[in-house]
Design a protein around this motif. Structure first.
Motif, PDB file in Angstrom:
ATOM      1  N   CYS A  82       0.826  -1.215   0.000  1.00 26.81           N
ATOM      2  CA  CYS A  82       0.000   0.000   0.000  1.00 26.81           C
ATOM      3  C   CYS A  82       0.859   1.263   0.000  1.00 26.81           C
ATOM      4  O   CYS A  82       0.516   2.255  -0.650  1.00 26.81           O
ATOM      5  CB  CYS A  82      -0.941  -0.012   1.209  1.00 26.81           C
ATOM      6  N   LEU A  83       1.970   1.233   0.735  1.00 26.48           N
ATOM      7  CA  LEU A  83       2.873   2.389   0.696  1.00 26.48           C
ATOM      8  C   LEU A  83       3.450   2.580  -0.697  1.00 26.48           C
ATOM      9  O   LEU A  83       3.598   3.712  -1.172  1.00 26.48           O
ATOM     10  CB  LEU A  83       4.003   2.199   1.720  1.00 26.48           C
ATOM     11  N   SER A  84       3.793   1.471  -1.349  1.00 27.26           N
ATOM     12  CA  SER A  84       4.314   1.586  -2.721  1.00 27.26           C
ATOM     13  C   SER A  84       3.233   2.122  -3.658  1.00 27.26           C
ATOM     14  O   SER A  84       3.519   2.922  -4.554  1.00 27.26           O
ATOM     15  CB  SER A  84       4.817   0.228  -3.216  1.00 27.26           C
ATOM     16  N   TYR A  85       1.989   1.700  -3.427  1.00 25.01           N
ATOM     17  CA  TYR A  85       0.899   2.223  -4.265  1.00 25.01           C
ATOM     18  C   TYR A  85       0.725   3.718  -4.053  1.00 25.01           C
ATOM     19  O   TYR A  85       0.392   4.457  -4.983  1.00 25.01           O
ATOM     20  CB  TYR A  85      -0.405   1.488  -3.946  1.00 25.01           C
ATOM     21  N   ASN A  86       0.960   4.154  -2.830  1.00 29.36           N
ATOM     22  CA  ASN A  86       0.763   5.579  -2.545  1.00 29.36           C
ATOM     23  C   ASN A  86       1.840   6.462  -3.176  1.00 29.36           C
ATOM     24  O   ASN A  86       1.650   7.675  -3.280  1.00 29.36           O
ATOM     25  CB  ASN A  86       0.725   5.822  -1.031  1.00 29.36           C
ATOM     26  N   LEU A 133      13.124  -7.190  -7.621  1.00 25.47           N
ATOM     27  CA  LEU A 133      13.767  -6.991  -8.933  1.00 25.47           C
ATOM     28  C   LEU A 133      12.802  -7.335 -10.067  1.00 25.47           C
ATOM     29  O   LEU A 133      12.796  -6.674 -11.109  1.00 25.47           O
ATOM     30  CB  LEU A 133      15.038  -7.844  -9.016  1.00 25.47           C
ATOM     31  N   ALA A 134      12.001  -8.387  -9.858  1.00 25.13           N
ATOM     32  CA  ALA A 134      11.014  -8.751 -10.881  1.00 25.13           C
ATOM     33  C   ALA A 134       9.979  -7.641 -11.041  1.00 25.13           C
ATOM     34  O   ALA A 134       9.608  -7.273 -12.170  1.00 25.13           O
ATOM     35  CB  ALA A 134      10.337 -10.065 -10.505  1.00 25.13           C
ATOM     36  N   GLY A 135       9.505  -7.095  -9.910  1.00 22.04           N
ATOM     37  CA  GLY A 135       8.537  -6.002  -9.982  1.00 22.04           C
ATOM     38  C   GLY A 135       9.108  -4.796 -10.691  1.00 22.04           C
ATOM     39  O   GLY A 135       8.445  -4.171 -11.531  1.00 22.04           O
ATOM     40  N   ALA A 136      10.369  -4.459 -10.375  1.00 24.22           N
ATOM     41  CA  ALA A 136      11.006  -3.311 -11.032  1.00 24.22           C
ATOM     42  C   ALA A 136      11.233  -3.587 -12.513  1.00 24.22           C
ATOM     43  O   ALA A 136      11.068  -2.690 -13.354  1.00 24.22           O
ATOM     44  CB  ALA A 136      12.329  -2.996 -10.336  1.00 24.22           C
ATOM     45  N   GLY A 137      11.602  -4.840 -12.836  1.00 27.04           N
ATOM     46  CA  GLY A 137      11.826  -5.182 -14.246  1.00 27.04           C
ATOM     47  C   GLY A 137      10.554  -5.053 -15.068  1.00 27.04           C
ATOM     48  O   GLY A 137      10.559  -4.501 -16.180  1.00 27.04           O
ATOM     49  N   ILE A 152      10.014   2.611  -9.228  1.00 22.62           N
ATOM     50  CA  ILE A 152      10.273   2.535  -7.781  1.00 22.62           C
ATOM     51  C   ILE A 152       9.107   1.870  -7.064  1.00 22.62           C
ATOM     52  O   ILE A 152       9.299   0.981  -6.212  1.00 22.62           O
ATOM     53  CB  ILE A 152      10.532   3.947  -7.221  1.00 22.62           C
ATOM     54  N   ALA A 153       7.886   2.254  -7.422  1.00 20.63           N
ATOM     55  CA  ALA A 153       6.711   1.626  -6.803  1.00 20.63           C
ATOM     56  C   ALA A 153       6.659   0.143  -7.148  1.00 20.63           C
ATOM     57  O   ALA A 153       6.304  -0.695  -6.297  1.00 20.63           O
ATOM     58  CB  ALA A 153       5.436   2.329  -7.275  1.00 20.63           C
ATOM     59  N   GLY A 181       6.941  -5.442  -5.598  1.00 18.74           N
ATOM     60  CA  GLY A 181       7.502  -6.777  -5.837  1.00 18.74           C
ATOM     61  C   GLY A 181       8.072  -7.390  -4.569  1.00 18.74           C
ATOM     62  O   GLY A 181       7.950  -8.598  -4.327  1.00 18.74           O
ATOM     63  N   ILE A 182       8.703  -6.573  -3.735  1.00 13.71           N
ATOM     64  CA  ILE A 182       9.192  -7.081  -2.452  1.00 13.71           C
ATOM     65  C   ILE A 182       8.022  -7.558  -1.594  1.00 13.71           C
ATOM     66  O   ILE A 182       8.082  -8.627  -0.963  1.00 13.71           O
ATOM     67  CB  ILE A 182      10.003  -5.996  -1.723  1.00 13.71           C
ATOM     68  N   GLY A 183       6.942  -6.784  -1.580  1.00 13.73           N
ATOM     69  CA  GLY A 183       5.749  -7.211  -0.842  1.00 13.73           C
ATOM     70  C   GLY A 183       5.226  -8.534  -1.364  1.00 13.73           C
ATOM     71  O   GLY A 183       4.850  -9.428  -0.593  1.00 13.73           O
ATOM     72  N   GLY A 184       5.208  -8.681  -2.689  1.00 10.44           N
ATOM     73  CA  GLY A 184       4.767  -9.937  -3.275  1.00 10.44           C
ATOM     74  C   GLY A 184       5.688 -11.093  -2.905  1.00 10.44           C
ATOM     75  O   GLY A 184       5.231 -12.204  -2.610  1.00 10.44           O
TER      76      GLY A 184
END
Length: 376
Positions: free
Chosen positions: A40-44, A88-92, A212-213, A218-221
């Protein structure tokens, strides 16, 4: 100063909560809350800081979860570092999709993310070799090495791993808000034309924010993959993206720790409220509408809005909501639980969904509460 105080309280609660809620259910809820707080913080970063309404944030957290579970099964990283693979997957993925989504802002951005979210969710069912089909992909977090006797088998060990990631990620995301890029993201949200006029590229700033988000989501996942040891295509669905939007807003997108409050509410609603009533999504929807209309600052803004003289009015509206909820529960009893008979228990009271007295009583409570609530 208020944010720093909230941060100190957040750290204290994160570290001490397992001593208060030490049961298996309590630790599991706390772990899910901490994971949801990161996402949620990343979404914000997109919604609150950049003004970007995304309907596809589950892409980054979901694909991060799948990447983490595959890395876990391949045993190429220590278990404690597996969430970084998710990041890293989320950022990729954000690098690829963000280039497209960041081209536009406002409604166009929202529509593109909605389309991409549906696209990725549909593709997951077409590639069962990667996403596991209906059964998903399972892993075993205790199969690797156990340095210092830490196997990550007990839920308490998993919680403190998640708590460590939550603290670091929260600190990094807060630090991001203080950087020049974070400040420019605020400017892009408020007045992108002026940002372009002074020589900055608004699209590049939005793109960097998406990446960045995506990394933190991705870390949360990845942490969720470690916690549940199973990842299914459901984590990529539009319902998951909608939940991040809804509860981030409910918590308060205008305050840094608002999404943390929203994450707590999200887990409580998904785990506890859904176990109490089948109409829980309806109640969440009603609360969301009420918050958007009357409390757009979210739950964290309530403390500054509460007045002692208004307490009777708030109590009256709670009474009206109780009357409405009683009527909803009777409708659900007749439509979805007819085999169990018309009787039900609501807030300690015995109601009969086929009785006119029960309906009259619920209606009276609703009307009286609404009349008292509307009085100045």
């Amino acid at each position: 100063m208020r944010t720093e105080a909230a941060g100190a309280a957040f750290v204290l609660v994160l570290l001490a909560a397992p001593w208060v809620f030490s049961s298996s259910l309590g630790l599991n809820l706390l772990t899910q809350m901490a994971i949801a707080a990161i996402v949620c913080l990343s979404y914000n970063i997109l919604l609150g800081q950049g003004g970007m309404l995304s309907f596809g944030h589950a892409i980054y957290s979901g694909l991060g979860a799948f990447a983490a579970i595959h890395v876990l099964n391949a045993v190429v990283l220590p278990v404690s570092l597996v969430p970084l693979a998710g990041g890293l997957a989320g950022a990729g993925v954000a690098l690829l999709l963000g280039w497209l989504t960041a081209q536009k802002s406002a409604t166009t951005f929202a529509m593109v993310t909605l389309g991409l979210g549906e696209l990725v969710a549909a593709l997951a069912w077409l590639v069962p070799q990667v996403f596991g089909g209906e059964a998903g992909v399972s892993g075993n977090r205790v199969a690797g090495a156990a340095p210092w006797g830490i196997t990550f088998g007990p839920q308490l060990q998993v919680y403190y791993l998640v708590a460590a990631y939550t603290l670091v990620c929260t600190a990094l995301m807060y630090a991001f808000t203080l950087t020049p890029l974070g400040r420019m993201l605020n400017a892009v949200r408020d007045n992108p034309e002026r940002v372009e006029f002074v020589g900055y590229d608004a699209r590049r700033i939005r793109f960097m924010a998406v990446v960045i988000a995506g990394f933190f989501a991705g870390i949360g996942g990845g942490l969720a993959a470690l916690n549940f040891e199973t990842v299914t295509a459901e984590v990529l669905g539009s319902q998951r993206s909608g939940a991040y939007l809804l509860f981030t807003f409910l918590g308060g997108s205008g305050h840094f720790f608002g999404p943390v409050v929203g994450a707590v509410l999200m887990v409580l609603a998904n785990v506890l409220l859904s176990g109490i009533t089948k109409a829980w999504l309806l109640y969440v929807g009603l609360v969301f509408i009420a918050m958007v209309v009357w409390v757009p600052g979210g739950v964290v803004s309530l403390a500054g809005r509460l007045r002692w003289r208004s307490v009777p009015r708030y109590a009256a509206w709670v009474l009206a909501f109780a009357g409405l909820a009683a009527m909803v529960e009777m409708v659900y009893q007749l439509q979805l639980r007819a085999a169990l008979g018309p009787e039900l228990r609501f807030m300690g009271l015995a109601l009969d969904a086929t009785s006119g007295w029960s309906w009259a009583g619920a209606t009276a409570v609703l009307v009286v509460g609404a009349i008292l609530g509307m009085r100045k």
